[in-house]
Scaffold this motif. Structure first.
Motif, PDB file in Angstrom:
ATOM      1  N   LEU A  46      -8.969   0.180   5.798  1.00 17.53           N
ATOM      2  CA  LEU A  46      -8.378   0.223   4.463  1.00 17.53           C
ATOM      3  C   LEU A  46      -7.178   1.158   4.378  1.00 17.53           C
ATOM      4  O   LEU A  46      -6.269   0.917   3.583  1.00 17.53           O
ATOM      5  CB  LEU A  46      -9.438   0.577   3.430  1.00 17.53           C
ATOM      6  N   VAL A  47      -7.125   2.184   5.213  1.00 19.79           N
ATOM      7  CA  VAL A  47      -5.926   3.023   5.264  1.00 19.79           C
ATOM      8  C   VAL A  47      -4.768   2.234   5.864  1.00 19.79           C
ATOM      9  O   VAL A  47      -3.628   2.322   5.391  1.00 19.79           O
ATOM     10  CB  VAL A  47      -6.188   4.331   6.051  1.00 19.79           C
ATOM     11  N   ILE A  48      -5.052   1.430   6.887  1.00 15.39           N
ATOM     12  CA  ILE A  48      -4.004   0.570   7.455  1.00 15.39           C
ATOM     13  C   ILE A  48      -3.504  -0.415   6.410  1.00 15.39           C
ATOM     14  O   ILE A  48      -2.298  -0.658   6.293  1.00 15.39           O
ATOM     15  CB  ILE A  48      -4.520  -0.142   8.719  1.00 15.39           C
ATOM     16  N   LEU A  49      -4.416  -0.979   5.615  1.00 14.40           N
ATOM     17  CA  LEU A  49      -3.996  -1.864   4.521  1.00 14.40           C
ATOM     18  C   LEU A  49      -3.175  -1.108   3.483  1.00 14.40           C
ATOM     19  O   LEU A  49      -2.215  -1.652   2.923  1.00 14.40           O
ATOM     20  CB  LEU A  49      -5.209  -2.506   3.852  1.00 14.40           C
ATOM     21  N   GLY A  50      -3.537   0.148   3.214  1.00 20.40           N
ATOM     22  CA  GLY A  50      -2.764   0.970   2.284  1.00 20.40           C
ATOM     23  C   GLY A  50      -1.360   1.224   2.796  1.00 20.40           C
ATOM     24  O   GLY A  50      -0.385   1.167   2.035  1.00 20.40           O
ATOM     25  N   ILE A  51      -1.229   1.498   4.091  1.00 20.70           N
ATOM     26  CA  ILE A  51       0.094   1.692   4.686  1.00 20.70           C
ATOM     27  C   ILE A  51       0.908   0.413   4.573  1.00 20.70           C
ATOM     28  O   ILE A  51       2.079   0.435   4.177  1.00 20.70           O
ATOM     29  CB  ILE A  51      -0.031   2.138   6.158  1.00 20.70           C
ATOM     30  N   PHE A  52       0.283  -0.704   4.909  1.00 23.12           N
ATOM     31  CA  PHE A  52       0.969  -1.994   4.810  1.00 23.12           C
ATOM     32  C   PHE A  52       1.390  -2.279   3.373  1.00 23.12           C
ATOM     33  O   PHE A  52       2.515  -2.724   3.127  1.00 23.12           O
ATOM     34  CB  PHE A  52       0.051  -3.109   5.329  1.00 23.12           C
ATOM     35  N   TYR A  61      -2.826  -4.449  -2.268  1.00 17.09           N
ATOM     36  CA  TYR A  61      -3.328  -3.660  -1.142  1.00 17.09           C
ATOM     37  C   TYR A  61      -3.417  -2.181  -1.508  1.00 17.09           C
ATOM     38  O   TYR A  61      -4.350  -1.497  -1.101  1.00 17.09           O
ATOM     39  CB  TYR A  61      -2.450  -3.834   0.089  1.00 17.09           C
ATOM     40  N   VAL A  62      -2.452  -1.704  -2.256  1.00 19.01           N
ATOM     41  CA  VAL A  62      -2.483  -0.294  -2.660  1.00 19.01           C
ATOM     42  C   VAL A  62      -3.621  -0.070  -3.660  1.00 19.01           C
ATOM     43  O   VAL A  62      -4.289   0.967  -3.624  1.00 19.01           O
ATOM     44  CB  VAL A  62      -1.120   0.156  -3.222  1.00 19.01           C
ATOM     45  N   ILE A  63      -3.872  -1.030  -4.542  1.00 17.82           N
ATOM     46  CA  ILE A  63      -5.003  -0.912  -5.474  1.00 17.82           C
ATOM     47  C   ILE A  63      -6.327  -0.936  -4.707  1.00 17.82           C
ATOM     48  O   ILE A  63      -7.245  -0.167  -5.015  1.00 17.82           O
ATOM     49  CB  ILE A  63      -4.944  -2.025  -6.541  1.00 17.82           C
TER      50      ILE A  63
END
Length: 194
Positions: A46-52, A61-63
């Motif tokens: 989920l951190v990788i998704l947040g970065i993306f 993705y940030v939500i």
């Protein structure tokens, strides 16, 4: 976009989270603590998704990252309470190993300056970690585990704030784009629809 924008700070904080979570994952694997291994794995994804999401201006993705941060903060507070024996939970319980094995924190026997005494021969100690007695350590293992959680909390709290701010900025940019897009769209006269 400036160098210190909310988006850049979010990416930077996510990178710090990723590095510290990978380090934490390694030591949880060494201690066979299955609950933290699974939660750290989800956190890394989920951190990788947040970065993306921050790089690509993907609000969803940030939500998703924001919602995970609430759970991640709760998890780290729980780990602090567990290792400090607060709230009726004990560090001696099998919660983190899910009751599957008798393994504990890797830091219990291998912490900085730890001196241990082997109770049986070398062949037996690898099978059961309870056969090793730790005589003394410079820093007790529970404080090292709490320190890991506190570092995660100190990185996650500003990351949560920057993610909230980035979501509001991304939403404002999406609304601005729609308004400009409609403003520049050529209007069609009514006779084209007949």
């Amino acid at each position: 976009m400036g160098c210190c924008s909310a988006r850049c700070m979010l990416v930077l904080l996510c990178c710090f989270q990723l590095i510290t979570a990978l380090e934490r994952q390694v030591f949880d694997f060494l201690g066979f603590q299955w609950a933290p291994i699974m939660i750290n794995f989800i956190h890394i994804i989920l951190v990788i998704l947040g970065i993306f999401g921050a790089i690509q201006y993907r609000t969803r993705y940030v939500i998703l990252y924001l919602l995970w941060m609430l759970l991640w903060l709760s998890w780290n507070i729980f780990v602090c309470c567990l290792y400090l024996d607060l709230g009726g939970i004990s560090k001696e319980s099998d919660i983190l190993s899910l009751g599957v094995s008798a393994h504990r924190s890797w830091w219990k026997e291998n912490g900085p300056g730890c001196q241990s005494e082997q109770l049986l021969s070398t062949g037996w100690q690898n099978q059961n970690p309870e056969l090793t007695t730790v005589l003394s350590c410079w820093l007790e293992y529970q404080y090292i585990e709490v320190l890991h959680s506190i570092i995660q909390l100190f990185i996650s709290l500003p990351a949560f704030v920057y993610a909230c701010y980035a979501v509001s900025l991304f939403s404002d940019e999406e609304n601005t784009f729609d308004t400009i897009g409609e403003f520049h769209r050529p209007s069609k006269s009514p006779h084209f629809f007949y």
